[in-house]
Write a protein that holds these residues in place. Structure first.
Motif, mmCIF file in Angstrom:
data_model
loop_
_atom_site.group_PDB
_atom_site.id
_atom_site.type_symbol
_atom_site.label_atom_id
_atom_site.label_comp_id
_atom_site.label_asym_id
_atom_site.label_seq_id
_atom_site.Cartn_x
_atom_site.Cartn_y
_atom_site.Cartn_z
ATOM 1 N N UNK A 7 0.883 -1.096 0.057
ATOM 2 C CA UNK A 7 0.077 -0.039 -0.148
ATOM 3 C C UNK A 7 0.955 1.176 0.042
ATOM 4 N N UNK A 8 1.962 1.293 0.967
ATOM 5 C CA UNK A 8 2.723 2.577 0.839
ATOM 6 C C UNK A 8 3.396 2.693 -0.513
ATOM 7 N N UNK A 9 3.982 1.586 -1.099
ATOM 8 C CA UNK A 9 4.581 1.867 -2.395
ATOM 9 C C UNK A 9 3.807 2.214 -3.561
ATOM 10 N N UNK A 10 2.379 1.761 -3.475
ATOM 11 C CA UNK A 10 1.499 2.350 -4.586
ATOM 12 C C UNK A 10 1.297 3.900 -4.280
ATOM 13 N N UNK A 11 1.024 4.261 -3.063
ATOM 14 C CA UNK A 11 0.637 5.758 -2.769
ATOM 15 C C UNK A 11 1.979 6.544 -3.052
ATOM 16 N N UNK A 12 3.186 5.746 -2.575
ATOM 17 C CA UNK A 12 4.372 6.568 -3.318
ATOM 18 C C UNK A 12 4.449 6.994 -4.673
ATOM 19 N N UNK A 13 3.876 6.102 -5.500
ATOM 20 C CA UNK A 13 3.902 6.312 -6.914
ATOM 21 C C UNK A 13 2.833 7.011 -7.460
ATOM 22 N N UNK A 14 1.970 7.494 -6.648
ATOM 23 C CA UNK A 14 0.805 8.413 -7.021
ATOM 24 C C UNK A 14 -0.352 7.653 -7.120
ATOM 25 N N UNK A 15 -0.628 6.680 -6.997
ATOM 26 C CA UNK A 15 -1.775 5.730 -6.816
ATOM 27 C C UNK A 15 -2.420 5.599 -5.544
ATOM 28 N N UNK A 16 -3.754 5.901 -5.308
ATOM 29 C CA UNK A 16 -4.312 6.120 -3.973
ATOM 30 C C UNK A 16 -5.380 5.118 -4.015
ATOM 31 N N UNK A 17 -5.406 4.054 -3.986
ATOM 32 C CA UNK A 17 -6.461 2.950 -3.890
ATOM 33 C C UNK A 17 -7.327 3.272 -2.375
ATOM 34 N N UNK A 18 -8.500 2.800 -2.650
ATOM 35 C CA UNK A 18 -9.185 2.661 -1.320
ATOM 36 C C UNK A 18 -8.730 1.561 -0.595
ATOM 37 N N UNK A 19 -9.377 1.334 0.669
ATOM 38 C CA UNK A 19 -8.888 0.285 1.596
ATOM 39 C C UNK A 19 -9.417 -1.002 1.043
ATOM 40 N N UNK A 20 -10.574 -1.081 0.343
ATOM 41 C CA UNK A 20 -11.065 -2.230 -0.266
ATOM 42 C C UNK A 20 -10.093 -2.832 -1.295
ATOM 43 N N UNK A 21 -9.662 -1.776 -2.044
ATOM 44 C CA UNK A 21 -8.837 -2.070 -3.102
ATOM 45 C C UNK A 21 -7.487 -2.766 -2.764
ATOM 46 N N UNK A 22 -7.059 -2.128 -1.544
ATOM 47 C CA UNK A 22 -5.839 -2.591 -0.936
ATOM 48 C C UNK A 22 -5.804 -4.047 -0.667
ATOM 49 N N UNK A 23 -7.289 -4.168 -0.001
ATOM 50 C CA UNK A 23 -7.383 -5.738 0.464
ATOM 51 C C UNK A 23 -7.466 -6.753 -0.593
ATOM 52 N N UNK A 24 -7.988 -6.065 -1.629
ATOM 53 C CA UNK A 24 -8.135 -6.957 -2.859
ATOM 54 C C UNK A 24 -6.781 -7.324 -3.498
ATOM 55 N N UNK A 25 -6.034 -6.266 -3.391
ATOM 56 C CA UNK A 25 -4.356 -6.459 -3.928
ATOM 57 C C UNK A 25 -3.812 -7.523 -3.179
ATOM 58 N N UNK A 26 -3.729 -7.415 -1.706
ATOM 59 C CA UNK A 26 -3.054 -8.070 -0.901
ATOM 60 C C UNK A 26 -3.532 -9.450 -0.912
ATOM 61 N N UNK A 27 -4.974 -9.596 -0.842
ATOM 62 C CA UNK A 27 -5.454 -10.995 -0.912
ATOM 63 C C UNK A 27 -5.163 -11.686 -2.463
ATOM 64 N N UNK A 28 -4.829 -10.896 -3.447
ATOM 65 C CA UNK A 28 -4.456 -11.207 -4.793
ATOM 66 C C UNK A 28 -3.103 -12.022 -4.756
ATOM 67 N N UNK A 29 -2.249 -11.393 -3.982
ATOM 68 C CA UNK A 29 -0.742 -11.910 -3.829
ATOM 69 C C UNK A 29 -0.900 -12.953 -2.817
ATOM 70 N N UNK A 30 -1.490 -12.700 -1.552
ATOM 71 C CA UNK A 30 -1.511 -13.863 -0.734
ATOM 72 C C UNK A 30 -1.787 -15.007 -1.181
ATOM 73 N N UNK A 31 -3.121 -15.253 -1.569
ATOM 74 C CA UNK A 31 -3.486 -16.660 -2.211
ATOM 75 C C UNK A 31 -3.384 -17.022 -3.370
#
Length: 963
Positions: A806-830
């Motif tokens: 999440x911090x790396x995404x925001x550093x690049x100028x992309x500000x996802x919502x909390x739900x989008x961040x959860x989807x990203x992490x689940x995508x990698x996690x599972x």
């Protein structure tokens, strides 16, 4: 082919040729005023023309046999066009040994050889063809459209090659009418703008400008037809529904006259004007009317030497009571076609010579005579209707009607032969038989027609008289039933082979239009969705020896329109599953097992999107151990959801070709090729595409073609996966597309392997600043993970913890919502859980780049989105500008959606405004000091968000759009 950024290339992706190799036909036969338009091979060619001696156009002498097999260089090849534009004329190209006609079908001109049941498709327009004409010798064909980038294309009928293209020659709105001179040397076009411009082109020279032009006064109405004088190419005639115009051009100067014609001219009601022609003497002219009259025009005696020649209406001849729709000239006869389907032949004095009134056809749209003259043996022809009863020697002809019927008439036998009988009203329903090469089409006229698409023959048809406006149709997986949904809410289930239903009445459970129909895989259930936002379920039951469909239940499961309806199979119990997807962002699954008589229960209801609106869904093929449901949204994203838990497991960039994906189908697995190679067909607003699976966001794995420029309504896939069919709705057309999967694989390979396609999606590519910034941030987070202050030896790694994403995404100028961040992490996690039963807790740079390019928005915040938000949340002031109350905005941000605390809000706003609080404390009083009491859209855009667009310009643009 697909470009590197995933956008379609106009010249390649659409497959529409806009010009030719020289964009110019050589002038071998057009040097004199009496050129015939035929290209003959000559030995005295100028040196600059020697290279044309071997060209197809130069050497062609007749219409070739249309090849049934063509070289398939594109992944999608337009293979057949079902339908016809009944508002345009149909022309006979040949009817001696082969019966060949040409007509328009959406944005394609079709040369149809009825003898061999083959088509040659002239593809060059990106908008529907609005004008079509041929030369007198049928060598040249001219087509034009009214699109934003309108084209006029001159085709060689013998080869199907475009020999000249006039780009944007009428930028004010395209072309409303056109015609070729008798010698084929000159082309006249009439613009479709408010002020119509008439242009005459010497299309055989190299000039890109018209030889002459003139603007018409709007008071004369829209000129919808124009014609050269066959005896003198410097004279023309055109007419609107109320005014006839005569033109004369010489030495680059074009003039016109508008003789007065009203009901007072002959003290009789004239009616609307339909078509005008010159008499074969070249002096007089005729105009047909809706009252069955013909107006006779002649020169003014005192104006013989004047230019332009002035003509006056000298006589109104009452021919019949019925409206005359078609007026044309052939040899020494004047020919009319009327709204009763009757065709009459008159001599030069308007004396009736013969008529055809027994064909039982619809109102006539056009009549086209064969270019071949009749045989000299007059005894072979029937007698005319005069007292002398002479042999009526006439060329064969083709007529078309307003109801999309085309008939060929052999004048020796007087026997009509039906060539085409197509849908004349919007066609929005198409379905393919699951086991046979059959495709069914349903239109708003209440007609269903089934075609054998291999032999190009109509198998059966039926007209539903009690209900019309067919909205959707579907075959059951066994191929026994065909379900038909109507706009009236009626539902009819018929036999798939005969289209009959043993006299059973339509089922009617709602007054709302049926929009979706789907059968379960075991053909036991049929589900229907309607515009009432409800789903109806029918069940196949046995009563004695008969099987009947019974109503089981209905549920208003959505509060916004239903986008898709889908049956599936539960992998554990092998029982059918039913899901619906709505614009309300809800995915609803129904409890089929627990639903009793007259009830349909809901098993689960999940909100699958935050801001995007889902458009369609499909079951993802078993390319992984997990079972996925695939959805697409209006924000150019596709998502894979676990079929059981409904958890979002992957987000991917969807094909972005001007409009979002609106429907998709997984193609059947190839029986001959690799079973792991799977493909998906889809449609957008006006295009059809094919996609290589598995989905990974690589734009080179997708290919599109323009299919219906006025909008595609639905698509269907053949049972063997070789063809895709698209229905065009308003254009009354279905296109058959043959798939060339090897070409698609080759196209994808040219885009690069491995990470190259994803590097190319980054601004600047692999060597750009964004990639370097990613690398630096990535290494920085590795250092953070190992403690920046540590003096110990660093452990070099290629991965960072998943928690840092999440911090790396925001550093690049992309500000996802909390739900989008959860989807990203689940995508990698599972991502590997199904194979290893272990979670993934870190990510490397390449995986992060894939994650970034697939999750980031396809486009930034648009001005219209900001305007819409203020329109919903704010209130207009006296000048019509929308303002939002500061306190109300802060309350909404804290209470709606993903909640924010007061401290979070203060930190965000002060950061955006560049204000540093005293002591680092963020308080509500600080927000009141930095934010105005009333926040305007202009201030929010420029002062808070920092948009570079001028605020006044931003407001004016949106205010103008609202108006």
């Amino acid at each position: 082919m697909s470009t590197e950024n995933g956008k379609s290339s106009e010249a390649e992706d659409t497959g529409e040729p806009k010009s030719t190799e020289n964009n110019q036909i050589k002038k071998e036969s057009h040097d004199g005023d009496e050129a015939t338009g035929e290209v003959e091979k000559r030995s005295d060619l100028p040196s600059q023309q020697e290279d044309t001696a071997d060209s197809q156009i130069y050497t062609a002498t007749s219409l070739p046999a249309i090849p049934k097999e063509t070289n398939k260089t594109h992944p999608l090849v337009l293979e057949w066009a079902y339908g016809i534009n009944s508002s345009l004329p149909v022309f006979s190209l040949q009817d001696e040994d082969r019966l060949v006609i040409i007509y328009a079908c959406a944005h394609v001109a079709v040369i149809y050889d009825h003898t061999s049941k083959s088509q040659y498709l002239l593809q060059g327009h990106c908008s529907p063809i609005t004008c079509l004409c041929t030369s007198e010798d049928r060598r040249w064909i001219v087509t034009a459209d009214m699109g934003q980038e309108s084209l006029v294309i001159i085709w060689d009928a013998y080869t199907g090659i475009p020999v000249k293209t006039l780009f944007d020659c009428h930028p004010e709105g395209g072309v409303a009418a056109l015609a070729l001179s008798k010698d084929s040397k000159y082309l006249v076009t009439v613009g479709a703008g408010l002020v119509q411009r008439v242009c005459i082109w010497n299309w055989t020279d190299e000039s890109e400008e018209p030889a002459c032009q003139v603007d018409l006064s709007p008071k004369y109405g829209c000129q919808k037809q124009i014609l050269f004088n066959p005896s003198d190419s410097t004279q023309l005639v055109s007419n609107s529904s109320s005014q006839v115009l005569f033109y004369n051009w010489e030495r680059g100067h074009l003039e016109y006259s508008a003789p007065e014609i009203t009901d007072k001219t002959f003290n009789a009601v004239i009616g609307s004007l339909s078509q005008s022609v010159f008499h074969y003497d070249g002096v007089q002219a005729f105009t047909a009317t809706s009252n069955g009259n013909i107006i006779l025009w002649d020169k003014q005696t005192e104006s013989v030497s004047r230019q332009p020649i002035v003509r006056n209406a000298i006589k109104l001849v009452s021919m019949q009571k019925e409206a005359i729709a078609v007026l044309t000239l052939i040899d020494s006869f004047i020919v009319t076609g009327d709204v009763n389907g009757h065709i009459k032949f008159y001599d030069g004095n308007l004396k009736l010579i013969n008529l055809y009134n027994e064909f039982n056809v619809d109102p006539i749209r056009s009549i086209s005579f064969s270019k071949e003259r009749p045989s000299n043996n007059s005894l072979e022809y029937p007698k005319d209707c005069t007292l002398d009863a002479k042999p009526f020697v006439m060329r064969n002809f083709v007529l078309s009607t307003i109801h999309a019927t085309v008939v060929h008439v052999n004048t020796q036998t007087n026997v009509p032969k039906s060539l085409l009988r197509e849908h004349a009203e919007p066609l929005e329903a198409v379905a393919c038989h699951p086991k046979q090469p059959l495709v069914a089409m349903g239109s708003h006229s209440g007609t269903i027609k089934v075609w054998d698409y291999q032999h190009k023959e109509a198998v059966c048809s039926r007209v539903f008289l009690s209900h019309k406006q067919i909205q959707c149709i579907a075959y059951d997986p066994q191929g026994f039933y065909l379900a038909v949904g109507f706009a009236s809410g009626a539902l009819q289930i018929v036999d798939a082979c005969t289209l009959h239903n043993d006299g059973k009445e339509c089922l009617q459970f709602t007054q709302d239009s049926i929009t979706h129909l789907t059968f379960s895989q075991d053909s036991h259930y049929l589900a229907a969705a309607d515009t009432g936002k409800a789903v109806t379920l029918l069940c196949l039951c046995k009563e004695g020896t008969q099987e009947i469909w019974k109503y089981q239940g209905r549920h208003h499961s959505h509060y916004k329109p239903i986008q898709d309806l889908l049956f599936g199979v539960d992998l554990d119990s092998n029982q059918p599953r039913l899901l619906s997807l709505g614009m309300d962002r809800r995915l609803v699954e129904y409890d089929l097992q627990s639903s009793g008589e007259n009830e349909l229960l809901i098993l689960s209801c999940d909100r699958i999107e935050q801001s995007a609106v889902p458009t369609c869904m499909a079951w993802y093929p078993h390319l992984t151990p997990e079972n996925f449901l695939l959805t697409a949204s209006n924000l150019y994203k596709m998502k894979l959801f676990n079929a059981t838990s409904k958890m979002c497991r992957k987000t991917l960039s969807a094909p972005s070709y001007g409009s979002p994906v609106k429907k998709m189908l997984i193609l059947p697995a190839s029986k001959d090729g690799d079973s792991n190679s799977r493909y998906m067909a889809y449609i957008t607003e006006d295009k059809v595409g094919i996609q290589i699976l598995p989905l990974d966001g690589n734009p080179h794995k997708s290919f599109v073609m323009i299919c219906h420029s006025t909008g595609v309504s639905t698509l269907a896939c053949s049972y063997d996966g070789r063809y895709v069919f698209t229905a065009g709705g308003q254009d009354c057309t279905v296109f058959s597309w043959e798939l060339n999967l090897l070409s698609l694989e080759a196209s994808a390979a040219l885009g690069g392997k491995g990470m190259k396609p994803f590097y190319d999606l980054l601004e600047g590519g692999r060597d750009g600043l964004l990639f370097k910034e990613m690398e630096e941030y990535f290494y920085y987070f590795q250092l953070l993970d190992q403690n920046l202050d540590s003096m110990e030896t660093r452990l070099v790694s290629t991965r960072i913890p998943l928690a840092d994403v999440p911090f790396l995404m925001r550093a690049l100028g992309f500000y996802p919502t909390e739900q989008e961040l959860e989807d990203m992490q689940n995508e990698v996690k599972f991502s590997r859980y199904a194979e290893t039963r272990n979670y993934v807790t870190d990510i490397d740079l390449e995986e992060f780049i894939r994650l970034y390019v697939n999750h980031r928005p396809a486009s930034g915040i648009s001005r219209q989105e900001l305007y819409n938000a203020f329109q919903v949340l704010g209130k207009p002031d006296e000048e019509g500008r929308y303002n939002i109350d500061r306190d109300e905005l802060l309350e909404l941000l804290q209470a709606r959606g993903e909640h924010m605390t007061e401290d979070d809000l203060a930190e965000c706003f002060t950061t955006l405004l560049g204000v540093t609080p005293d002591g680092g404390n963020y308080t509500g009083s600080l927000l009141e000091s930095v934010l105005p009491a009333e926040i305007t859209m202009d201030a929010f855009a420029s002062d808070i968000l920092g948009f570079s667009v001028a605020t006044q310009e931003l407001h004016q643009e949106h205010h103008g759009q609202e108006s």
